[in-house]
Design an enzyme around this catalytic site. Structure first.
Site, short mmCIF file in Angstrom:
data_model
loop_
_atom_site.label_atom_id
_atom_site.label_comp_id
_atom_site.label_asym_id
_atom_site.label_seq_id
_atom_site.Cartn_x
_atom_site.Cartn_y
_atom_site.Cartn_z
N ARG A 1 -6.62 -36.64 -33.75
CA ARG A 1 -7.31 -35.66 -32.92
C ARG A 1 -8.81 -35.78 -33.14
O ARG A 1 -9.27 -36.57 -33.96
CB ARG A 1 -6.86 -34.24 -33.30
CG ARG A 1 -7.04 -33.98 -34.81
CD ARG A 1 -6.75 -32.55 -35.17
NE ARG A 1 -6.60 -32.34 -36.61
CZ ARG A 1 -7.59 -32.20 -37.47
NH1 ARG A 1 -8.85 -32.29 -37.05
NH2 ARG A 1 -7.36 -32.02 -38.75
N LYS B 1 1.70 -37.10 -42.66
CA LYS B 1 1.05 -37.81 -43.76
C LYS B 1 2.03 -38.72 -44.48
O LYS B 1 1.68 -39.83 -44.89
CB LYS B 1 0.44 -36.81 -44.74
CG LYS B 1 -0.66 -35.95 -44.15
CD LYS B 1 -1.21 -35.00 -45.20
CE LYS B 1 -2.34 -34.14 -44.66
NZ LYS B 1 -1.87 -33.16 -43.68
N HIS C 1 -9.98 -27.44 -50.88
CA HIS C 1 -9.61 -28.69 -50.23
C HIS C 1 -9.94 -28.68 -48.74
O HIS C 1 -9.40 -29.48 -47.98
CB HIS C 1 -8.12 -29.00 -50.44
CG HIS C 1 -7.68 -28.86 -51.85
ND1 HIS C 1 -8.10 -29.72 -52.84
CD2 HIS C 1 -6.88 -27.94 -52.46
CE1 HIS C 1 -7.58 -29.34 -53.99
NE2 HIS C 1 -6.86 -28.27 -53.79
N GLU D 1 0.72 -36.36 -54.58
CA GLU D 1 -0.23 -37.42 -54.91
C GLU D 1 -0.83 -37.15 -56.27
O GLU D 1 -1.00 -35.99 -56.67
CB GLU D 1 -1.38 -37.47 -53.89
CG GLU D 1 -1.05 -38.04 -52.54
CD GLU D 1 -2.27 -38.05 -51.64
OE1 GLU D 1 -3.33 -37.54 -52.05
OE2 GLU D 1 -2.16 -38.57 -50.52
#
Length: 668
Positions: free
Chosen positions: A294, A119, A238, A203
């Protein structure tokens, strides 16, 4: 290496392995499964043409072992490897090892996995390409001091995320600097356990955005297209629970803009195969979040609206074929909604649930319904793997039709033997805000009072079904002489009509019930008498007429325990022995018990130590989730009943606490 192949090894388990093997079989390929010791009799093994053992149950010794998977490929003569999702699906080292072994890798190039599978690296690449990002930190310096400083710069609340992998693992929210330390520790631990990589990124946490993702596909000739979007906003911890396509309210202009951004992201790394570019979206704008290199869990909704088999596309592209469609040829037909059926207890903060699936009913065969399942009745759900049992996908010409079909499908589903999120899924499907497409990532938390409310007392029909099961069981005789009157269990009495009394526990309540056996028995229920007619059993399934109203139920019995499955709800009852002592032991007391089976990762206190309520006593891990077990009250640690590394059962005593005054009195 791209070339035709005739055999495919699926380096995964559960429903995704079953699903990939189904397409391989349809294409005439020889399908090969792999399994751990815990999965020797699993559904995906039965679905394969051949299967090879990887190793013991823990994922690190089986599904995460690259040498074991390559050895299985050699032993079974596999020519290609499909990683599924999770486990090693986004591991570039695994992709390289497969290719170096002379096998065809069904996935993107290792370089693309490295660029987008991390990420942090993906965000840096997107930032350089001027793709809008959520404010955050994705640098290489992973020291705690740097992470604290970056968190202060970004501002709270903040989202701590594992840089590798996905599926909600290694993702925690900190609302203050005080909460940051715990979030960093838990996120690192979960990321290390799930992906073997504990690097993190930070974030700004957006409280109520929508989670929109774009399905992309690329081929080795350099063509890249997208297959429209999916809305994955309904989440818990999440992790996605409900997904649908297309995204409600999506305009053609927004779809084109997000699709173009997703294709540009894939093109930047020379992407080949199936991938998903995920965005956080508001009414005004969208921000790149990550790319999953994926196939996604939610790919069936894209298949439903496009009429395509995405696994077949993956396999053909791995063989070197070009994409079969241009962008303007991709259809968008109707609407599809997918829900994930999990073995978990929403009432206990979605803690995974383990045990045997004593009963599993899935709505296969209904119009517009597809079921992707990786388990069967009688299978064991273990602590070692993700708790998803199945996916239920509803498709219709429009969202309202798809939702009606989903609601009917959920009503026809049932799970017993373990806890599941089926009541939550039914609640979401029936909620007016969901019907109105008022979606965002805070949906479940915002409606928790309605969605997670206790089920309440068992209804009349459930109690009647339990009593009819007791009557049926009592009517069976095992007497040596079947003609002996002592072998009867008919409640016959000399001086009046016979009856039988039962006491059933329903939650905290003990109900006194009476039955009057006969061809059409009468029942005395807590809220009044009931008449039963046309009662008919077929195995565990009951159909009957109660007070003039027909109903159907499934009643499972395990000793004194009775589980009634009725109208999509599960009611747990228990036969109470009238001869047993009326008092009950104090639940728990000063004993801290394991909330579920798991492995003890660390002990944070010592015997004799004083602790305050809320002090974290130990950390345990189950189903890739780390849980901190805290003290329920102030006290002293009298005894530690577990060791680091030990596997403990559900309800096992972990720590014994005593009040300070009790400890002092004991010393005196």
């Amino acid at each position: 290496m791209t070339r035709p192949f005739g055999s495919l090894l699926v380096a995964n388990r559960g429903e995704i392995a079953v699903r990939i093997l189904a397409t391989a079989r349809r294409m005439g390929l020889r399908g090969i499964a792999v399994f751990s010791d815990a999965d020797a009799g699993a559904a995906h093994v039965a679905a394969a043409d051949a299967a090879a053992r990887l190793g013991p149950a823990p994922a690190r010794e089986s599904y995460l072992s690259i040498p074991a998977i390559l050895a299985a490929a050699r032993a079974t003569g596999a020519e290609a490897v499909h990683p599924g999702y999770g486990f090693l699906s986004e591991n570039a080292d695994f992709a390289e090892a497969v290719i170096e072994a002379g096998l065809t890798w069904v996935g993107p190039p290792p370089a693309a996995i490295r660029a987008m599978g991390s990420k942090a690296a993906a965000k840096a690449l997107m930032e350089a390409s001027s793709v809008p990002l959520v404010p955050g930190y994705h640098g290489e310096d992973q020291s705690e001091d740097r992470l604290r400083a970056e968190a202060a710069r970004i501002g709270f609340p903040i989202l701590v995320k594992a840089s590798a992998g996905g599926g909600g693992k290694g993702m925690k929210v900190a609302t203050s600097a005080a909460e940051l330390e715990e979030a960093l520790s838990l996120a690192k631990g979960e990321a290390r356990a799930a992906f073997g990589d504990d690097r993190l990124l930070l974030e700004r946490y957006l409280a109520q955005p929508r989670h929109i993702e774009i399905q992309v596909f690329g081929d080795s000739q350099g063509h890249i297209i997208h297959l429209h979007e999916r809305d994955c906003s309904i989440q818990r911890r999440h992790q996605k629970v409900v997904e649908e396509a297309p995204a409600p309210g999506m305009t053609a202009e927004r779809r084109a803009a997000m699709g173009a951004a997703a294709c540009a992201a894939a093109r930047a790394v020379g992407y080949v195969g199936a991938g998903t570019v995920e965005f956080i979206a508001t009414d005004e704008d969208f921000h790149f979040m990550e790319m999953n290199t994926r196939l996604q869990v939610e790919h069936p909704v894209t298949e439903a609206i496009t009429g395509l088999d995405l696994v077949e596309w993956q396999l053909r592209i791995a063989m070197g074929e070009a994409l079969p469609l241009r962008q303007d040829q991709v259809l968008l037909n109707g609407h599809a909604i997918e829900v994930r059926l999990y073995a978990e207890d929403p009432a206990r903060d979605f803690a995974p649930s383990t045990g045997m699936l004593k009963h599993l009913a899935l709505p296969e065969g209904l119009p517009g319904i597809r079921v992707d399942a990786g388990v069967r009745p009688g299978d064991a759900v273990s602590i070692h793997y993700d708790p998803m049992l199945a996916k239920i996908i509803a498709h219709g010409p429009d969202r309202a039709t798809a939702l009606r079909r989903l609601d009917r499908a959920l009503a026809a589903s049932a799970v017993a033997g373990i806890r599941s999120n089926l009541p939550l899924l039914r609640g979401i499907a029936a909620h007016p805000d969901f019907a109105a497409a008022a979606l965002d990532t805070g949906f479940i938390a915002r409606h928790a009072e309605a969605l997670l409310a206790p089920s309440g007392p068992a209804p009349r029909a459930a109690l009647a079904a339990a009593l009819l099961r007791m009557l049926r069981d009592a009517s069976r005789t095992e007497a040596a002489d079947p003609h002996s009157p002592w072998g009867e269990a008919s409640a016959w009495r000399l001086n009046g009509p016979g009856h039988q009394d039962f006491r059933l526990r329903d939650g905290e309540a003990v109900l006194r019930l009476r039955t009057h056996p006969g061809a059409d028995p009468r029942l005395d229920l807590p809220d009044g008498p009931a008449e039963v007619a046309a009662a008919h059993w077929q195995g565990e399934a009951l159909s009957a007429v109660l007070d003039g109203q027909a109903f159907r139920a499934t009643v499972l019995r395990d000793g004194a325990a009775l589980t009634v499955l009725l109208d999509g709800a599960t009611h747990e009852l228990a036969l109470v022995d009238p001869g047993a002592a009326s008092g009950t032991a104090q639940e728990g007391g000063g004993r801290v018990l394991a909330p579920m089976p798991g492995r003890i990762l660390s002990l944070l206190v010592e015997e004799g130590q004083a602790v305050a309520r809320g002090t974290v006593l130990l950390v345990m891990e189950a189903m890739k989730v780390q849980m901190r077990i805290a003290a329920p009250a102030d006290g002293l640690v009298q005894a530690l009943r577990c060791r680091v590394g030990e596997l403990v059962e559900d309800g096992a005593e972990l720590v014994l606490l005593v009040a300070a005054e009790e400890h002092a009195a004991g010393k005196a």
